[in-house]
Design a protein around this motif. Structure first.
Motif, PDB file in Angstrom:
ATOM      1  N   UNK A 268       1.009  -1.125   0.038  1.00 55.93           N
ATOM      2  CA  UNK A 268       0.030   0.076  -0.038  1.00 55.93           C
ATOM      3  C   UNK A 268       0.887   1.144   0.121  1.00 55.93           C
ATOM      4  N   UNK A 269       0.603   2.035  -1.031  1.00 56.51           N
ATOM      5  CA  UNK A 269       1.572   3.386  -1.053  1.00 56.51           C
ATOM      6  C   UNK A 269       0.731   4.510  -1.904  1.00 56.51           C
ATOM      7  N   UNK A 270       1.207   5.731  -1.637  1.00 54.55           N
ATOM      8  CA  UNK A 270       0.919   6.986  -2.398  1.00 54.55           C
ATOM      9  C   UNK A 270       2.222   7.287  -3.147  1.00 54.55           C
ATOM     10  N   UNK A 271       1.921   7.769  -4.371  1.00 56.16           N
ATOM     11  CA  UNK A 271       3.001   8.264  -5.272  1.00 56.16           C
ATOM     12  C   UNK A 271       2.750   9.718  -5.778  1.00 56.16           C
ATOM     13  N   UNK A 272       3.373  10.774  -5.525  1.00 53.95           N
ATOM     14  CA  UNK A 272       3.408  12.005  -5.957  1.00 53.95           C
ATOM     15  C   UNK A 272       3.958  12.276  -7.161  1.00 53.95           C
ATOM     16  N   UNK A 273       3.447  13.238  -8.162  1.00 52.41           N
ATOM     17  CA  UNK A 273       4.082  13.607  -9.182  1.00 52.41           C
ATOM     18  C   UNK A 273       3.902  15.145  -9.639  1.00 52.41           C
TER      19      UNK A 273
ATOM     20  N   UNK B  32       6.200  29.677  -1.380  1.00 54.57           N
ATOM     21  CA  UNK B  32       5.432  28.096  -1.748  1.00 54.57           C
ATOM     22  C   UNK B  32       6.353  27.026  -2.040  1.00 54.57           C
ATOM     23  N   UNK B  33       7.733  27.064  -2.352  1.00 54.82           N
ATOM     24  CA  UNK B  33       8.588  26.137  -2.767  1.00 54.82           C
ATOM     25  C   UNK B  33       8.554  25.172  -1.449  1.00 54.82           C
ATOM     26  N   UNK B  34       8.978  24.028  -1.855  1.00 49.09           N
ATOM     27  CA  UNK B  34       9.119  22.977  -0.721  1.00 49.09           C
ATOM     28  C   UNK B  34       8.759  21.596  -1.503  1.00 49.09           C
ATOM     29  N   UNK B  35       9.212  20.499  -0.566  1.00 48.02           N
ATOM     30  CA  UNK B  35       8.732  19.306  -1.037  1.00 48.02           C
ATOM     31  C   UNK B  35       7.196  18.805  -0.641  1.00 48.02           C
ATOM     32  N   UNK B  36       6.139  18.572  -1.615  1.00 51.80           N
ATOM     33  CA  UNK B  36       4.991  18.379  -1.333  1.00 51.80           C
ATOM     34  C   UNK B  36       4.701  16.984  -1.263  1.00 51.80           C
ATOM     35  N   UNK B  37       3.874  16.513  -0.144  1.00 52.13           N
ATOM     36  CA  UNK B  37       3.587  15.255   0.172  1.00 52.13           C
ATOM     37  C   UNK B  37       1.942  15.071   0.346  1.00 52.13           C
ATOM     38  N   UNK B  38       1.636  13.928  -0.325  1.00 53.41           N
ATOM     39  CA  UNK B  38       0.153  13.418   0.060  1.00 53.41           C
ATOM     40  C   UNK B  38       0.087  12.562   1.147  1.00 53.41           C
ATOM     41  N   UNK B  39      -1.198  12.566   1.851  1.00 48.07           N
ATOM     42  CA  UNK B  39      -1.097  11.562   2.923  1.00 48.07           C
ATOM     43  C   UNK B  39      -2.621  11.319   3.096  1.00 48.07           C
ATOM     44  N   UNK B  40      -2.694  10.098   3.583  1.00 45.87           N
ATOM     45  CA  UNK B  40      -4.184   9.702   3.762  1.00 45.87           C
ATOM     46  C   UNK B  40      -4.193   8.715   4.988  1.00 45.87           C
ATOM     47  N   UNK B  41      -5.714   8.814   5.324  1.00 53.17           N
ATOM     48  CA  UNK B  41      -5.971   7.807   6.620  1.00 53.17           C
ATOM     49  C   UNK B  41      -7.272   7.726   6.666  1.00 53.17           C
ATOM     50  N   UNK B  42      -7.738   6.450   7.273  1.00 53.16           N
ATOM     51  CA  UNK B  42      -9.324   6.214   7.062  1.00 53.16           C
ATOM     52  C   UNK B  42      -9.835   7.001   8.532  1.00 53.16           C
ATOM     53  N   UNK B  43      -9.150   7.336   9.423  1.00 53.62           N
ATOM     54  CA  UNK B  43      -9.801   7.682  10.737  1.00 53.62           C
ATOM     55  C   UNK B  43      -9.147   8.954  11.025  1.00 53.62           C
TER      56      UNK B  43
ATOM     57  N   UNK C 121       1.932   7.956   3.815  1.00 56.20           N
ATOM     58  CA  UNK C 121       2.504   9.050   3.093  1.00 56.20           C
ATOM     59  C   UNK C 121       3.259   8.536   1.532  1.00 56.20           C
ATOM     60  N   UNK C 122       3.241   9.683   0.780  1.00 57.04           N
ATOM     61  CA  UNK C 122       3.759   9.463  -0.400  1.00 57.04           C
ATOM     62  C   UNK C 122       5.582  10.059   0.019  1.00 57.04           C
ATOM     63  N   UNK C 123       6.236   9.799  -1.116  1.00 57.06           N
ATOM     64  CA  UNK C 123       7.734  10.219  -0.695  1.00 57.06           C
ATOM     65  C   UNK C 123       7.732  11.763  -1.195  1.00 57.06           C
ATOM     66  N   UNK C 124       6.870  12.187  -1.828  1.00 55.66           N
ATOM     67  CA  UNK C 124       7.058  13.774  -1.947  1.00 55.66           C
ATOM     68  C   UNK C 124       7.373  14.116  -3.333  1.00 55.66           C
ATOM     69  N   UNK C 125       7.155  15.357  -3.597  1.00 53.21           N
ATOM     70  CA  UNK C 125       7.590  15.884  -5.143  1.00 53.21           C
ATOM     71  C   UNK C 125       8.005  17.188  -4.900  1.00 53.21           C
ATOM     72  N   UNK C 126       9.122  17.726  -5.447  1.00 55.85           N
ATOM     73  CA  UNK C 126       9.626  18.944  -5.269  1.00 55.85           C
ATOM     74  C   UNK C 126       8.918  20.153  -6.237  1.00 55.85           C
TER      75      UNK C 126
END
Length: 129
Positions: free
Chosen positions: A2-7, A91-102, A119-124
Protein backbone atom coordinates in the motif's frame (compact mmCIF):
# COMPACT_ATOMS: atom_id res chain seq x y z
CA UNK A 1 2.27 -2.84 -1.00
CA UNK A 2 0.00 0.00 0.00
CA UNK A 3 1.44 3.34 -0.99
CA UNK A 4 1.01 6.83 -2.38
CA UNK A 5 3.04 8.36 -5.19
CA UNK A 6 3.17 12.08 -5.92
CA UNK A 7 4.13 13.62 -9.24
CA UNK A 8 3.94 16.92 -11.09
CA UNK A 9 6.49 18.96 -9.21
CA UNK A 10 8.98 21.19 -10.98
CA UNK A 11 10.32 24.67 -11.46
CA UNK A 12 7.91 27.48 -12.17
CA UNK A 13 8.16 31.25 -12.28
CA UNK A 14 6.40 33.37 -9.66
CA UNK A 15 2.78 33.69 -10.58
CA UNK A 16 2.85 30.44 -12.48
CA UNK A 17 0.87 27.27 -11.96
CA UNK A 18 1.51 23.61 -11.32
CA UNK A 19 -0.77 20.67 -10.75
CA UNK A 20 0.41 17.92 -8.48
CA UNK A 21 -1.00 14.42 -8.58
CA UNK A 22 -1.19 11.77 -5.91
CA UNK A 23 -1.82 8.20 -6.98
CA UNK A 24 -2.74 5.49 -4.54
CA UNK A 25 -1.86 1.84 -4.81
CA UNK A 26 -3.85 -0.78 -2.97
CA UNK A 27 -5.53 1.84 -0.84
CA UNK A 28 -9.27 2.32 -0.87
CA UNK A 29 -9.62 6.09 -0.63
CA UNK A 30 -13.38 6.11 -0.87
CA UNK A 31 -13.93 6.95 2.78
CA UNK A 32 -10.51 8.27 3.68
CA UNK A 33 -9.30 11.80 4.29
CA UNK A 34 -6.62 12.99 1.88
CA UNK A 35 -4.20 15.75 2.77
CA UNK A 36 -1.37 17.63 1.14
CA UNK A 37 1.56 18.79 3.23
CA UNK A 38 4.67 20.68 2.28
CA UNK A 39 8.09 21.02 3.81
CA UNK A 40 10.43 23.86 2.99
CA UNK A 41 14.17 23.55 3.71
CA UNK A 42 14.84 23.99 7.41
CA UNK A 43 11.17 24.10 8.29
CA UNK A 44 8.67 21.69 9.69
CA UNK A 45 6.21 19.90 7.47
CA UNK A 46 2.97 21.86 7.39
CA UNK A 47 -0.53 21.06 6.26
CA UNK A 48 -1.61 22.81 3.08
CA UNK A 49 -5.03 21.34 2.41
CA UNK A 50 -7.09 18.38 3.44
CA UNK A 51 -10.23 17.04 1.88
CA UNK A 52 -12.67 14.83 3.67
CA UNK A 53 -14.37 11.80 2.31
CA UNK A 54 -17.88 13.22 2.20
CA UNK A 55 -19.84 16.43 2.27
CA UNK A 56 -20.03 16.15 6.04
CA UNK A 57 -16.27 16.48 6.21
CA UNK A 58 -15.28 19.84 4.79
CA UNK A 59 -12.15 20.82 2.93
CA UNK A 60 -9.63 22.93 4.81
CA UNK A 61 -7.01 25.15 3.25
CA UNK A 62 -4.23 26.80 5.17
CA UNK A 63 -4.56 30.58 5.04
CA UNK A 64 -1.52 31.16 2.87
CA UNK A 65 -2.89 29.14 -0.06
CA UNK A 66 -6.62 29.74 0.21
CA UNK A 67 -7.91 31.20 -3.04
CA UNK A 68 -4.86 30.06 -4.99
CA UNK A 69 -4.76 26.28 -4.53
CA UNK A 70 -7.55 23.89 -5.41
CA UNK A 71 -7.67 20.29 -4.23
CA UNK A 72 -9.71 17.58 -5.87
CA UNK A 73 -10.05 13.85 -5.60
CA UNK A 74 -11.22 11.01 -7.79
CA UNK A 75 -12.04 8.14 -5.48
CA UNK A 76 -12.79 5.75 -8.32
CA UNK A 77 -9.36 6.31 -9.80
CA UNK A 78 -7.63 6.52 -6.43
CA UNK A 79 -6.24 9.95 -7.24
CA UNK A 80 -5.94 13.36 -5.66
CA UNK A 81 -4.85 16.54 -7.40
CA UNK A 82 -3.53 19.82 -6.09
CA UNK A 83 -3.85 22.66 -8.56
CA UNK A 84 -1.54 25.46 -7.50
CA UNK A 85 -2.06 28.87 -9.06
CA UNK A 86 -0.33 32.15 -8.46
CA UNK A 87 2.71 30.48 -7.00
CA UNK A 88 4.75 32.68 -4.70
CA UNK A 89 8.36 32.59 -3.51
CA UNK A 90 7.13 31.25 -0.16
CA UNK A 91 5.46 28.21 -1.75
CA UNK A 92 8.50 26.07 -2.63
CA UNK A 93 9.18 22.84 -0.84
CA UNK A 94 8.61 19.15 -1.04
CA UNK A 95 4.91 18.44 -1.31
CA UNK A 96 3.57 15.24 0.19
CA UNK A 97 0.18 13.63 0.02
CA UNK A 98 -1.11 11.61 2.92
CA UNK A 99 -4.18 9.61 3.71
CA UNK A 100 -5.84 7.79 6.55
CA UNK A 101 -9.28 6.33 7.20
CA UNK A 102 -9.61 7.63 10.76
CA UNK A 103 -8.88 11.35 10.73
CA UNK A 104 -11.04 13.18 13.24
CA UNK A 105 -13.24 15.88 11.76
CA UNK A 106 -11.80 19.34 12.21
CA UNK A 107 -9.01 21.48 10.89
CA UNK A 108 -6.57 20.75 13.69
CA UNK A 109 -6.77 17.02 13.14
CA UNK A 110 -6.73 17.42 9.40
CA UNK A 111 -3.42 19.30 9.51
CA UNK A 112 -1.75 17.14 12.15
CA UNK A 113 0.96 14.93 10.71
CA UNK A 114 0.26 12.22 13.24
CA UNK A 115 -3.27 11.85 11.86
CA UNK A 116 -1.99 10.08 8.77
CA UNK A 117 -0.69 6.57 8.44
CA UNK A 118 0.13 6.58 4.72
CA UNK A 119 2.48 9.02 3.03
CA UNK A 120 4.02 9.47 -0.38
CA UNK A 121 7.68 10.18 -1.00
CA UNK A 122 7.04 13.77 -2.04
CA UNK A 123 7.52 15.87 -5.13
CA UNK A 124 9.59 19.04 -5.20
CA UNK A 125 8.19 22.43 -6.15
CA UNK A 126 10.54 25.29 -6.94
CA UNK A 127 9.49 28.88 -7.60
CA UNK A 128 12.07 31.12 -9.16
CA UNK A 129 12.43 33.68 -11.89
Amino acid sequence: QKRLVESGGGLVQPGGSLTLSCASSRLDLQDWTIAWFRQAPGKEREGVVCVGSSDRRPTFYTDSVRGRFIVSRNNHAGMSYLQMNGLKPEDPGIYFCATDPDVTTGQNSCFRRQSYQYWGQGTQVLVSS
